[in-house]
Design an enzyme around this catalytic site. Structure first.
Site, PDB file in Angstrom:
ATOM      1  N   TYR A   1      -4.579  -1.542   1.933  1.00  0.00           N
ATOM      2  CA  TYR A   1      -4.354  -0.144   2.329  1.00  0.00           C
ATOM      3  C   TYR A   1      -2.972  -0.008   2.987  1.00  0.00           C
ATOM      4  CZ  TYR A   1      -4.197   3.734   5.580  1.00  0.00           C
ATOM      5  OH  TYR A   1      -3.769   4.823   6.284  1.00  0.00           O
TER       6      TYR A   1
ATOM      7  N   SER B   1       2.005   5.811   7.786  1.00  0.00           N
ATOM      8  CA  SER B   1       1.198   5.323   8.899  1.00  0.00           C
ATOM      9  C   SER B   1       1.983   4.345   9.754  1.00  0.00           C
ATOM     10  CB  SER B   1      -0.029   4.619   8.316  1.00  0.00           C
ATOM     11  OG  SER B   1      -0.705   3.892   9.303  1.00  0.00           O
TER      12      SER B   1
ATOM     13  N   LYS C   1       0.752   2.118   1.827  1.00  0.00           N
ATOM     14  CA  LYS C   1       1.616   3.009   2.623  1.00  0.00           C
ATOM     15  C   LYS C   1       3.046   2.467   2.633  1.00  0.00           C
ATOM     16  CE  LYS C   1      -1.506   5.978   3.935  1.00  0.00           C
ATOM     17  NZ  LYS C   1      -1.507   7.281   3.258  1.00  0.00           N
TER      18      LYS C   1
END
Ligand code: WQD
Length: 351
Positions: A162, A137, A166
């Site tokens: 979160y 991302s 990544k």
């Protein structure tokens, strides 16, 4: 050893293949002739997606698809799947993805997202499959010093668990390549995926109140919510609202297929931005969606949301030059397809 076979002889395992980006990528893979194996525990996806995929690709291509309902943290299940299927490469989408929830449930997010990736790559190694595309991302760039963001732009500290997952999974996969040069890793950094399949049969179907802008706007358009809440109009941007690089999910799906074809026969680790290169503000999105749905959508200005950056957009030259891939859809197309999906499926797959 990386795979160099033709699509019809190549088996791609897609974790999270029933999810939003996964399902569109599965359609693209089937349309290109690949054999596809979906592994999804359906914790944040509907089984109905599988019928919709079949409907879109038709019976002949649907025969090349198999589905396993399994959690990627379940090593035994993965071993059974790798024993049963001749997997050549993996596209790894599965993971928890709600930013706000990750702040409340860090243990669950770290354990699930990182644990499942480690379980997956260990199972892959054991079964001699060392090609993986990872769903990363633009969040790894944090608050950018300069725009547009190239793949060389520095990674910055994430602002939520979160984002850290990544960030860390990228590093884990890089470490694999350092330790064992047979690995073939592609990290795809998505900007903001929106839109839906042009047929209106597949799209984004978030559970509960949407966290992301587009699904929220679409639910306002369909009458499920009263007004869009605009998080901040005092940013240093032309209209004061946040600017993002929105990309059509069909373009994103095509980006995965391009990366898969490109990586065949190679080893090492390569990272690509998948965006359009164009920034769009929150108010511009509301305007574009209003045009798509044929009515002025109401909105209210709210305070800024914690952790949001002012603006980001991608430099897409690397994907264009190396993968031969470029986004084809513009914001009007994205809003049209998102509205087509939402208006035909007002309550998502369960509607
Ligand atoms: C876009 C813009 C908001 C909702 C996040 C993750 C990222 C990625 C995609 C996903 C911002 C504004 C939003 C609303 C608003 N990962 N907004 N009202 O924050 O760029 O990226 O989703 O799995 O990692 O961080 O996307 O759609 O939430 O926000 O005004 O109700 O819309 O402030 O400017 P974001 P978003």
């Amino acid at each position: 050893m990386s795979n160099t076979k033709a699509p019809q002889d190549t088996c791609v395992l897609v974790t999270g293949g029933a999810g939003f980006i996964g399902s569109h990528t599965v359609v693209c893979l089937l349309e290109q002739g690949y054999q596809v194996v979906i592994v999804d525990d359906l914790s944040n996806a509907s089984e109905k997606v599988l019928d919709r995929i079949d409907q879109i690709v038709g019976p002949e291509a649907a025969e090349r698809l198999s589905f396993y309902r399994a959690d990627v943290t379940d090593r035994e299940a993965l071993d059974c799947i790798f024993d049963a299927e001749p997997v050549d490469a993996v596209i790894h989408f599965a993971g928890f993805k709600a930013v706000g929830e990750s702040v409340q449930k860090p243990i669950e997010y770290y354990s699930n997202n990182i644990g499942s990736t480690l379980t997956l790559v260990d199972a892959m190694r054991e079964h001699g499959c060392k090609s993986i595309i990872f769903s990363s991302s633009a969040t790894v760039y944090g608050d950018p010093d300069a725009l547009p963001l190239t793949e060389e732009s520095p990674k910055k500290p994430a602002t939520n668990p979160y984002g850290w997952t990544k960030w860390m999974i990228e590093e884990i996969l890089r470490s694999l390549v350092v330790a064992d040069p047979e690995w073939d890793v592609v990290l795809l950094r998505y900007f903001n995926p929106i839109g839906a399949h042009p047929s209106g049969l597949m799209g984004e179907d978030p559970k509960g109140i949407p966290n992301n802008l587009l699904p929220y706007v679409a639910q306002v358009a369909v009458g499920r919510r009263d007004a869009v809440h605009v998080f901040g109009d005092d940013y240093d941007t032309p209209d004061g609202t946040g600017v993002r690089d929105y990309i059509h999910v069909m373009d994103l799906a095509a980006g995965h297929v391009a990366a898969l074809a490109w990586m065949a026969g190679k080893t090492g680790c390569e990272v690509f931005n998948l965006g359009t290169g164009t920034g769009t503000s929150v108010l511009e999105i509301i305007k574009a969606f209003s045009a798509a749905c044929g009515r002025e959508l109401p909105y209210v200005i709210e305070p800024r949301r914690a952790g949001d950056v002012t603006a980001n957009w991608a430099d897409c030259a690397k994907a264009r030059e190396m993968l031969g891939w470029e986004a084809q859809y513009d914001i009007a197309d994205m809003c049209r397809d998102s509205w087509n999906w939402q208006s035909h499926n007002p309550n998502g797959y369960e509607g």
